[in-house]
Scaffold this active site. Sequence first.
Site, mmCIF file in Angstrom:
data_model
loop_
_atom_site.group_PDB
_atom_site.id
_atom_site.type_symbol
_atom_site.label_atom_id
_atom_site.label_comp_id
_atom_site.label_asym_id
_atom_site.label_seq_id
_atom_site.Cartn_x
_atom_site.Cartn_y
_atom_site.Cartn_z
ATOM 1 N N GLN A 274 -8.675 -6.986 -0.099
ATOM 2 C CA GLN A 274 -8.288 -6.864 -1.138
ATOM 3 C C GLN A 274 -9.224 -6.612 -2.280
ATOM 4 O OE1 GLN A 274 -6.164 -10.647 -2.488
ATOM 5 N NE2 GLN A 274 -4.163 -10.517 -1.470
ATOM 6 N N ASP B 116 -4.153 -15.761 7.082
ATOM 7 C CA ASP B 116 -3.035 -15.922 6.569
ATOM 8 C C ASP B 116 -1.967 -16.792 7.943
ATOM 9 O OD1 ASP B 116 -3.262 -14.820 4.374
ATOM 10 O OD2 ASP B 116 -2.017 -12.598 5.076
ATOM 11 N N ARG C 280 0.724 -1.223 -0.219
ATOM 12 C CA ARG C 280 0.128 0.507 0.072
ATOM 13 C C ARG C 280 0.402 1.034 0.405
ATOM 14 N NH1 ARG C 280 -2.659 -4.442 1.627
ATOM 15 N NH2 ARG C 280 -4.736 -4.456 1.870
#
Length: 430
Positions: A170, A316, A26
């Site tokens: 995302q 994750d 980002r």
Amino acid sequence: MNWEITPPRALKGSVSVPGDKSISHRAALLGALAEGETWVENFLAGADCLATIRCLAAMGVTFEGPDEKGCLVVHGRGRRGLREPADVLDAANSGTTMRLLLGVLAGCPFFSVITGDASLRRRPMGRVVEPLSRMGASIWGRQGGKFAPLAVQGGELEAISYTLPVASAQVKSALLLAGLFARGETRITEPVPTRDHTERMLEQFGAEVRREGNTLCIRGGQGLAGCRVVVPGDISSAAFLMVAAAVVPGSDVTVRGVGINPTRDGIIEVLKQMGADIEISNRGYLGNEPVADIRIRHSRLTGVTIGGEIIPRLIDEIPVLAVAGALAEGETVIKDAGELRVKESDRLETVAAGLKKLGAEVEVMSDGLRIRGGRPLTGTVLQSHGDHRVAMAMAVAGLVARGKTQVQDTACVDVSFPGFVVILNSLRVD
Ligand code: S3P
């Protein structure tokens, strides 16, 4: 490249981990769209973030660095300053690069094509293509725009109100970025909150993002101003060291300067529920992102059920939490995690295959895993399946498996955690 792992006597010490992958992407992207320079410190020079830099460079953005310390200077070109790329953009293994960039490409008045490696070309892109097309972008891809390579003719966008069918930071981020280019106010509703780094960083760059419950509102036409971004350590990388310290007897490990954004800290909550001995200290902020030191000592773990709203907060970390589950007493159930099937590998299958080969009892469900913990693990030969987080999760299992464990095809670790082995070995007491 392969790793050979044997159990250490303990893991001890204090380390830091590389910069956060999500935040690094980002910083490069917003820096490119901003007016003026953006100075990034502790940028993650992993393969994924370098792919983002290469794609932006192909559109005329210039960068200095990243150097060994992760210092990166981005010479922003402003929202209207990107140039048509002369060749196909390559997002390599990086879903974040592809999905976030699609949001930008949709708003740029030129033609571009973006692709990635075999794994990325199997991952679902319809979830971004569909809302971006509704905003007015023309996007073509395999199977009616569901899979890369994707060709984009960007241009004038109209704001939309959109409810995300899947909880995905995302997709949310792609729409926030497209929203910057759109006429009117874009409204994005999330079914469940996901990581909010884009919102926090947009504010840091001077844009206004309004929150109304689970809905984010962004006005089109806002300009971004370059700034200084210091990237916290990646909690998703720290997670491997945290679980390693929790399961290797005698261990006492501190990971310094880790991002503990509440949309990312599910691993801390779950490990505590499992009985892990965790201490958080030195709380502070780097820009808009909370950070702290995390100390974790070995303790006996018990199984837990993980599902529902917490899943995006630890998505994750599930591969390494599955390893913790295999070593805990009792049953660990992971549910509502069907998204793991469309990550860098089908993580439900690849993690279960590895754990089973080590001797654990694991059942794969459509949206999760059921692990009967406490069976002794025995060293064996394991595959990474080209997936960085699977490789590292298997290495952690190898630390407590009897004998020697080999993890094969481990170059992929550079995607998110360059130096993983060096840092892990620096903690070993043999
Ligand atoms: C990310 C969002 C998550 C996560 C990925 C990074 C991001 O993916 O799994 O590693 O930087 O926004 P989804 O948006 O597909 O859930």
